[in-house]
Scaffold this active site. Structure first.
Site, PDB file in Angstrom:
ATOM      1  N   CYS A  86       0.827  -1.271   0.036  1.00 38.10           N
ATOM      2  CA  CYS A  86       0.062  -0.156  -0.062  1.00 38.10           C
ATOM      3  C   CYS A  86       0.732   1.406  -0.068  1.00 38.10           C
ATOM      4  CB  CYS A  86      -0.833   0.128   1.055  1.00 38.10           C
ATOM      5  SG  CYS A  86      -1.678  -1.448   1.394  1.00 38.10           S
ATOM      6  N   CYS A  89       1.410   3.615  -3.112  1.00 34.64           N
ATOM      7  CA  CYS A  89       0.379   4.671  -3.687  1.00 34.64           C
ATOM      8  C   CYS A  89       0.057   5.605  -2.508  1.00 34.64           C
ATOM      9  CB  CYS A  89      -0.887   3.844  -3.925  1.00 34.64           C
ATOM     10  SG  CYS A  89      -0.827   2.966  -5.466  1.00 34.64           S
ATOM     11  N   HIS A  90      -0.083   5.308  -1.306  1.00 33.40           N
ATOM     12  CA  HIS A  90      -0.873   6.076  -0.125  1.00 33.40           C
ATOM     13  C   HIS A  90       0.298   6.798   0.696  1.00 33.40           C
ATOM     14  CE1 HIS A  90      -4.725   4.448  -1.052  1.00 33.40           C
ATOM     15  NE2 HIS A  90      -4.255   3.344  -0.938  1.00 33.40           N
ATOM     16  N   MET A 127      -8.219   1.623  -6.584  1.00 36.72           N
ATOM     17  CA  MET A 127      -7.885   0.789  -5.491  1.00 36.72           C
ATOM     18  C   MET A 127      -8.029  -0.545  -5.795  1.00 36.72           C
ATOM     19  SD  MET A 127      -7.267   0.558  -2.150  1.00 36.72           S
ATOM     20  CE  MET A 127      -7.445  -0.741  -0.929  1.00 36.72           C
ATOM     21  N   HIS A 366       8.757  12.497 -12.185  1.00 33.51           N
ATOM     22  CA  HIS A 366       9.143  11.171 -11.852  1.00 33.51           C
ATOM     23  C   HIS A 366      10.624  11.009 -12.322  1.00 33.51           C
ATOM     24  CE1 HIS A 366       8.658   6.984 -10.853  1.00 33.51           C
ATOM     25  NE2 HIS A 366       8.707   6.319 -12.121  1.00 33.51           N
ATOM     26  N   HIS A 408       5.702   8.050 -19.053  1.00 36.19           N
ATOM     27  CA  HIS A 408       6.828   7.372 -18.280  1.00 36.19           C
ATOM     28  C   HIS A 408       7.847   6.837 -19.120  1.00 36.19           C
ATOM     29  CE1 HIS A 408       9.101   4.302 -16.020  1.00 36.19           C
ATOM     30  NE2 HIS A 408       8.313   4.526 -15.067  1.00 36.19           N
TER      31      HIS A 408
END
Length: 583
Positions: A86, A89-90, A127, A366, A408
Site C-alpha cells: 500500500c 500509492c498512499h 484501489m 518522476h 513514463h
C-alpha cells in the site's frame, strides 16, 4: 500489491459490488471525496507493484483511543502488509501520493465495515480488489481495515550519523589503480540489474558473456556512470549505493553506503572541472538528498525536500526524490521532488554555501532525460499528465507540456523528426500513445516545447522508449500491459515513416523459454555503436529469464543470453551511452 503467478497484475474489483455492500447513507470522508479518473490496469500494476523497504524498520505503535483495538502482533502484521502493498500509492505517512490519503481523520469516521468492503472489492479509481483477487483473505482484510485506523507509525530518520556508520570503503582511493588494469572494452560493457537477487551482471557487449556478478543492494533501480567512465554507481531500493571501480583488474566494489531506508536515484557531477568529484543520491525515505565525495561516498551535505506543494501550496511531509541529472552547463544537480512538484537546481560550487534554485513544475515528478543538445531536461510529472522542461543553462522552467496519460519515458528518446526537426519522445503507462515534443527553440521555434506528433503503440503499460543517434528505429516496450501478447513483445517504428505504424517483434518467443514465466519485455538499450538493441525478458525469480539482442538495422534476432545467474533482469545500462547521455 502483487501479481498473479503468470506475472499479470490484477485489476480493481467491481464498484457495483462495493456499492451494494455499503449502506445508502454512507457519509464517510473517503466516500465523499471526488473519485479519481479511472486508472487503467497498467497504471494499477505500476502503482501497486513495489514493496517499500521502509517497512523493515522498527516503528512505534501510537495507539489512538478512537481506533479499534489491535495487539502488538496484529499491528506488526498490518504494518508489514501496508508497506508491502500500500505504501507506494498512499505514502509512508499515509498522507496520500498517487493514492488517496488514509489518515485517521478520514479512516476512523468511515468505520471498519466500510473499510473492509473498500479493501476487499476495490474501486475503479485505482484501489485494487485485495480480497476478491485472493491477495488478502477475510481475516487480513479485517486486519487492514483496523490497521489504517491506527495512527500512522513514523519510520526513523536517517542522518549523518547513520550514513557514516554504514559507510564502508574497502579500497581507499589512494590504493586504487592509476590506469585501467584490465582488457575489457569498458565503453561497450553493460551493467544489468538482477532485480530480485540484489546483484548486477557486468556483460561484455561483443562476446555477450557475463564478466562478473557483483553483489549490490535490494532491487537495484539504476546504474550511473561517472563522467570519466571509470566508476559505476549502483543504487538499490533499500537506499544502498555500491561504487564499482571498472579500472581494477577485476572490477569490484570499492565503497558502499546506505543513504536512507528507501531510494531510487543516484548521479555524479558532470560539469567541466568537477568530473567524478561529487555524487548525489535522493531518497524516498527520509525525503532528502545527500551530496557525497565521488570516489569514497563520504557524505558531505544532506538536504531535506519537505515543504509546500506547487499550486495549492500545502505542506507535504514526504516529497520523495525521483530522477536526478547532472548539468553540463553549470556545476549543478537537477533534483526532482515528486509530491511537491518542485525541481531543485543544486549548485555544488561552494559546498559550505549551497545554493538551491526552486522551480515550480507539476505533481508528481518522476523520470526523464536530456534533449539531444544536453541543455534541456525533460521530466514527466506523471500523475499530472505533463512533461516539464528545464533549461539547465538558465536554471528556469522552459515549458510545461500536456501529453498523454501518465507519461513514463525512462530517459526518453531523442531523434530528428523528418518534418519537425529535433524531438524528444515519451511513451505512457496509461494509454497507447507516444508523444513527440519539439526541442529546438533556435532553428525550429514554432515546434519548440509542444507536442508536434502523436502516434499509437501497442497499448498502455509502457515503461521505456529508446532510439540511438545512428538508428532509424524507435522502440517502445509495454511490460505492464495486461495482454500477454503485448507485454511479451516490442513495438518498433521507422522514424522516417512514423505514420506507417509499428512492427511487432516477438521478443519473448525469440528467447526460447519454454516455462510459464511472465516473459515481460522491458527496457530497450543500445550498444555503444548503435547497431544492436538489448531487451530484458523478465520473469519471476523462480522462472527462467534471458536477454535478447536484436540487430537494429535488420530487426532480426542476433543473440540470446541465458544463464542461471540472470535472475529477474530488468534495467540494462551501456557504459558509453550512460556516461554520455546517449538516448
Amino acid at each position: 500489491m502483487s501479481k498473479s503467478k503468470h506475472g499479470v497484475w490484477r485489476t480493481a474489483g467491481s464498484i457495483i459490488a462495493l456499492a451494494l455492500a455499503l449502506p445508502l447513507a454512507a457519509t464517510s470522508a473517503i466516500a465523499q471525496e471526488k473519485s479519481q479518473e479511472q486508472r487503467s490496469p497498467s497504471e494499477k500494476s505500476y502503482q501497486a507493484g513495489d514493496a517499500s523497504p521502509v517497512g523493515q524498520a522498527e516503528m512505534y505503535h501510537n495507539i489512538n483511543p478512537k481506533a479499534p483495538a489491535m495487539s502488538k502482533d496484529e499491528f506488526e502484521k498490518g504494518k508489514n502488509i501496508y508497506f508491502q502493498r500500500c505504501a507506494g500509492c498512499h505514502g509512508v505517512l499515509r498522507k496520500g501520493a498517487t493514492g488517496k490519503a488514509l489518515t485517521t481523520d478520514k479512516t476512523i469516521p468511515s468505520g471498519t465495515e466500510y473499510l473492509k468492503v473498500f479493501i476487499k472489492y476495490g474501486s475503479p479509481g485505482g484501489m485494487p480488489n485485495w480480497g476478491t483477487s485472493g491477495e488478502l483473505n477475510d481475516a487480513e482484510v479485517d486486519l487492514m481495515a483496523r490497521y489504517i485506523q491506527q495512527e500512522p507509525p513514523t519510520p526513523p530518520e536517517w542522518g549523518m550519523k547513520e550514513m557514516m556508520a554504514s559507510l564502508k570503503v574497502s579500497v581507499q582511493p589512494k590504493d586504487r589503480p592509476t590506469k585501467k588494469m584490465n582488457n575489457l572494452d569498458l565503453a561497450n560493457l553493460f551493467s544489468v540489474t538482477l532485480r530480485d537477487s540484489g546483484e548486477i551482471a557486468l556483460i561484455d557487449g561483443k562476446s555477450k558473456k557475463i564478466v562478473k556478478i557483483i553483489k549490490t543492494g535490494y532491487a537495484v533501480h539504476i546504474s550511473r556512470m561517472s563522467q570519466s567512465g571509470r566508476y559505476l554507481y549502483v543504487i538499490g531500493r533499500d537506499a544502498r549505493i555500491n561504487l564499482i571501480d571498472l579500472w581494477m583488474a577485476d572490477p569490484s566494489n570499492v565503497a558502499e553506503i546506505k543513504v536512507g531506508l528507501e531510494a531510487r536515484s543516484v548521479e555524479t557531477s558532470k560539469y567541466k572541472g568537477y568530473e567524478d568529484k561529487y555524487a548525489i543520491a535522493g531518497t524516498y525515505w527520509p525525503p532528502q538528498f545527500v551530496i557525497m565525495e565521488g570516489d569514497s561516498l563520504k557524505p558531505l551535505r544532506i538536504e531535506s525536500t519537505r515543504g509546500m506543494t506547487v499550486g495549492t501550496q500545502e505542506y507535504h511531509p514526504e516529497p520523495r526524490v525521483a530522477a536526478i541529472v547532472g548539468s553540463h552547463y553549470n556545476p549543478e544537480f537537477i533534483v526532482n521532488a515528486k509530491e511537491t512538484g518542485k525541481i531543485l537546481v543544486v549548485n555544488y560550487k561552494d559546498m559550505n554555501n549551497l545554493k538551491i534554485t526552486t522551480i515550480n513544475a507539476a505533481q508528481f515528478l518522476h523520470d526523464g532525460g536530456m534533449d539531444s543538445s544536453g541543455r534541456y531536461f525533460l521530466v514527466a510529472a506523471n500523475a499530472s499528465n505533463k512533461i516539464a522542461v528545464v533549461d539547465t543553462k538558465e536554471d528556469k522552467l522552459a515549458a510545461l507540456i500536456d501529453v498523454g496519460k501518465v507519461p513514463h519515458p525512462g530517459r526518453g528518446a531523442n531523434f530528428v523528426h523528418p518534418k519537425f526537426g529535433p524531438v524528444w519522445a515519451t511513451s505512457h503507462l496509461g494509454d497507447e500513445t507516444i508523444s513527440m515534443i519539439g526541442t529546438d527553440p533556435k532553428k525550429h521555434k514554432d515546434q519548440a516545447w509542444r507536442v508536434v506528433q502523436t502516434v499509437k503503440g501497442q497499448g498502455g503499460g509502457s515503461l521505456f522508449i529508446k532510439t540511438h543517434p545512428k538508428s532509424q528505429n524507435l522502440w517502445v516496450d509495454t511490460p505492464l500491459n495486461p495482454d500477454a501478447k503485448n507485454s511479451q513483445s516490442i513495438a518498433v517504428f521507422d522514424i522516417k515513416n512514423l505514420e506507417k505504424g509499428y512492427e511487432v517483434l516477438p521478443i519473448g518467443e525469440w528467447a526460447g523459454i519454454k516455462d510459464d514465466g511472465a516473459k515481460r519485455i522491458v527496457q530497450p538499450e543500445y550498444n555503444k555503436d548503435g547497431d544492436e538493441v538489448w531487451f530484458s525478458v523478465w520473469s519471476a525469480k523462480d522462472k527462467i529469464s534471458a536477454l535478447v539482442v536484436v540487430d537494429d538495422k535488420t530487426r532480426k534476432l542476433k543473440a540470446v543470453i541465458k544463464d542461471p545467474r540472470l535472475v529477474t533482469p530488468t534495467g540494462k545500462f551501456n557504459v558509453h551511452n550512460t556516461q554520455h547521455d546517449v538516448y
